[in-house]
Enzyme design. Structure first.
Site, PDB file in Angstrom:
ATOM      1  N   TYR A  64      -4.609  -7.015  -6.204  1.00  0.00           N
ATOM      2  CA  TYR A  64      -4.088  -5.980  -6.928  1.00  0.00           C
ATOM      3  C   TYR A  64      -2.525  -5.949  -7.042  1.00  0.00           C
ATOM      4  O   TYR A  64      -1.939  -5.981  -5.977  1.00  0.00           O
ATOM      5  CB  TYR A  64      -4.720  -4.697  -6.546  1.00  0.00           C
TER       6      TYR A  64
ATOM      7  N   ASP B  58       3.597 -10.426  -3.724  1.00  0.00           N
ATOM      8  CA  ASP B  58       3.660  -9.047  -3.744  1.00  0.00           C
ATOM      9  C   ASP B  58       3.512  -8.500  -2.461  1.00  0.00           C
ATOM     10  O   ASP B  58       2.325  -8.367  -1.827  1.00  0.00           O
ATOM     11  CB  ASP B  58       2.457  -8.793  -4.795  1.00  0.00           C
TER      12      ASP B  58
ATOM     13  N   LYS C 132       5.975   1.080  -1.548  1.00  0.00           N
ATOM     14  CA  LYS C 132       5.060   1.883  -0.377  1.00  0.00           C
ATOM     15  C   LYS C 132       6.104   2.239   0.565  1.00  0.00           C
ATOM     16  O   LYS C 132       6.871   3.025   0.473  1.00  0.00           O
ATOM     17  CB  LYS C 132       3.879   1.101  -0.160  1.00  0.00           C
TER      18      LYS C 132
HETATM   19  C1  LIG Z   1      -0.023  -0.369  -4.291  1.00  0.00           C
HETATM   20  C2  LIG Z   1       0.096  -1.739  -4.746  1.00  0.00           C
HETATM   21  C3  LIG Z   1       0.973  -2.169  -5.863  1.00  0.00           C
HETATM   22  C4  LIG Z   1       1.277  -0.953  -6.927  1.00  0.00           C
HETATM   23  O1  LIG Z   1       2.213  -0.058  -6.512  1.00  0.00           O
HETATM   24  P1  LIG Z   1       2.364   1.436  -6.880  1.00  0.00           P
HETATM   25  O2  LIG Z   1       3.451   1.720  -6.439  1.00  0.00           O
HETATM   26  O3  LIG Z   1       0.714   2.149  -6.910  1.00  0.00           O
HETATM   27  O4  LIG Z   1       2.383   1.313  -8.602  1.00  0.00           O
HETATM   28  C5  LIG Z   1       1.346  -3.214  -6.146  1.00  0.00           C
HETATM   29  N1  LIG Z   1       0.791  -4.435  -5.422  1.00  0.00           N
HETATM   30  C6  LIG Z   1       0.337  -4.057  -4.231  1.00  0.00           C
HETATM   31  C7  LIG Z   1      -0.172  -5.191  -3.282  1.00  0.00           C
HETATM   32  C8  LIG Z   1      -0.162  -2.848  -3.715  1.00  0.00           C
HETATM   33  O5  LIG Z   1      -0.985  -2.709  -2.807  1.00  0.00           O
END
Ligand SMILES: *Cc1c(COP(=O)(O)O)cnc(C)c1O
Length: 438
Positions: free
Chosen positions: A152, A247, A275
């Site tokens: 994701y 990511d 995060k």
């Molecule tokens: C949570 C997440 C996102 C998106 O971040 P948001 O702050 O929710 O937009 C993107 N990549 C990864 C791997 C994530 O876990």
């Protein structure tokens, strides 16, 4: 079910709160997984939280392993972060002009993650990924992005793709409202599958701008990279003139003070963060080498912006969190606590005759109800979902909050104590018993 000592008022029922919410909020929530769709029942409404604990509106106290989906490595309401936030708010909440705070945070990120020579701050992980991909496309002048099934990367149109069968190459959107044209430039390979990744790069040779990957996948349950997978991606990118995007929205400052790239010693071209670096406030970041990042406006032609980007309150939470992590270095302790917890869970499962596979790394873990090794999305999908649902709800009844989906990772924070872990293991043992019930 535990009550807090001060819960004297009649308990509010979460079912009633959820009904009220649904009248005005779509599905009663502002982000879909919170709705308990995949586990059933009513979500927990939070009144307040502190350390490892959630205090719910119905008076229950829960040991939390969701930790705002991994944003809170220090635990809820960390005193140092709260003190810094109170001070920051007193100076105003947003200026739309540069502050020294932004430079400080960017410098901290660049020092901890040397591949991020130049940084752009955003308000979410989704935006960070969108920016990084735009930069990759602008820099390489190529169109396609290769991602992995089950990873994701936020909810941008062209990334809501995991594709159907392993044979399909061009992205089919997972979501209505995303035109096929938008996802046509997204290629999908199975996680941990270098052969398929290499074949796709060859097939679309010359038009792949970047490979984007969660260096440790946290959004299909926890799936760790096989030995050589990330190195293999680095090599493939170099051979095909594509950029490697890590990511690290989950892994950044979670595996170590830095990124998965420090932990595995692999240098990506671009990195996305979110995060933890916001310390519980809305904040993301992306960055990479100076030569690449200079395609970004105002230096270059790739546009990206944000009214609240680099918001002083969010940046203060981020700086304070990172300072605290750098000073207290909780990583070794977190890893051994998590390992002990996972060993305890595994032992309890054996004793109760429940087949589980636990994937864990540092402070992350997922309990899969399956006999098979989980290495990618198809194997993660092979788990016994009804068993997970029973397990989840039994844990909840016994005071433990796991992430409310079988396809998520749980997080141990620096605030979890030995006592928390022991209480959790007691609840886990009880919960495993219920998974046998029909
Ligand atoms: C949570 C997440 C996102 C998106 O971040 P948001 O702050 O929710 O937009 C993107 N990549 C990864 C791997 C994530 O876990």
């Amino acid at each position: 079910m535990k009550k807090t000592a001060s819960a004297k008022k009649p308990a509010v029922q979460h079912a009633a709160l959820f009904e009220e919410a649904k009248k005005v909020l779509v599905g009663g929530v502002n982000s879909p997984v919170r709705s308990f769709r995949s586990v059933g029942g009513d979500p927990v409404f939070v009144k307040r939280a502190r350390g490892s604990r959630i205090f719910a509106e119905d008076g229950r106290e829960l040991i939390d392993y969701c930790m705002s989906w991994g944003a809170l490595l220090l635990g809820h309401a960390h005193p140092e972060v709260l003190t810094a936030l109170k001070k920051a708010i007193g100076n105003g909440t947003s200026y739309g002009m540069p502050t020294q705070l932004e430079t400080t945070l960017a410098r901290m990120l660049a020092e901890a993650i040397p591949s991020m020579e130049q940084v752009r701050l955003t308000s979410s992980g989704t935006e960070a990924v969108m920016g990084a991909i735009r930069v990759a496309r602008a820099f390489t002048k190529k169109n396609k992005i290769l991602k992995f099934e089950g990873c994701y990367h936020g909810h941008a149109d062209h990334l809501l793709v995991k594709a159907g069968s392993g044979a399909s190459t061009l992205g089919i959107p997972d979501s209505e409202g995303v035109p096929l044209d938008f996802s046509r430039n997204t290629l999908v390979a199975p996680y941990n599958d270098l052969e398929r990744t290499g074949a796709l790069l060859k097939e679309y040779s010359g038009d792949v701008a970047a490979i984007i990957v969660e260096p440790v996948a946290g959004n299909m349950g926890l799936v760790v990279p096989d030995t050589g997978f990330l190195q293999g991606l680095r090599k493939l990118c170099d051979e095909h003139g594509a950029l490697l995007i890590f990511d690290e929205v989950i892994t950044g400052f979670r595996l170590t003070y830095g990124g998965a790239q420090n932990y595995f010693d692999i240098v990506p071209d671009l990195t996305c963060l979110g995060k933890i670096i916001g310390g519980g406030m809305p904040l993301g970041a992306f960055g990479g080498g100076r030569e690449i990042m200079k395609v970004l406006a105002p230096l270059g032609p790739a546009y990206q912006a944000g009214t609240l980007s680099g918001n002083p309150v969010a940046v203060t939470a981020g700086i304070t969190t990172l300072q605290c992590l750098a000073r207290t270095k909780p990583y070794g302790r977190l890893a051994s606590a998590t390992q002990a917890l996972c060993e305890g869970i595994q032992k309890a499962a054996q004793q109760e005759g429940v087949g589980v596979r636990i994937n864990s790394l540092q402070s992350m873990f997922t309990v899969f109800f399956t006999e098979h090794r989980v290495t990618n999305y198809p194997t993660a999908s092979g788990q016994d979902l009804p068993a997970f649902r029973k397990f989840f709800h039994a844990l909840l009844l016994n005071g433990v909050y796991f992430a409310p989906s079988a396809f998520e990772t749980n997080f141990v924070s620096a605030a979890h104590t030995q006592k928390d872990l022991q209480e959790t293991l007691r609840a886990v043992r009880t919960a495993f018993r219920t998974t046998h019930e029909r």
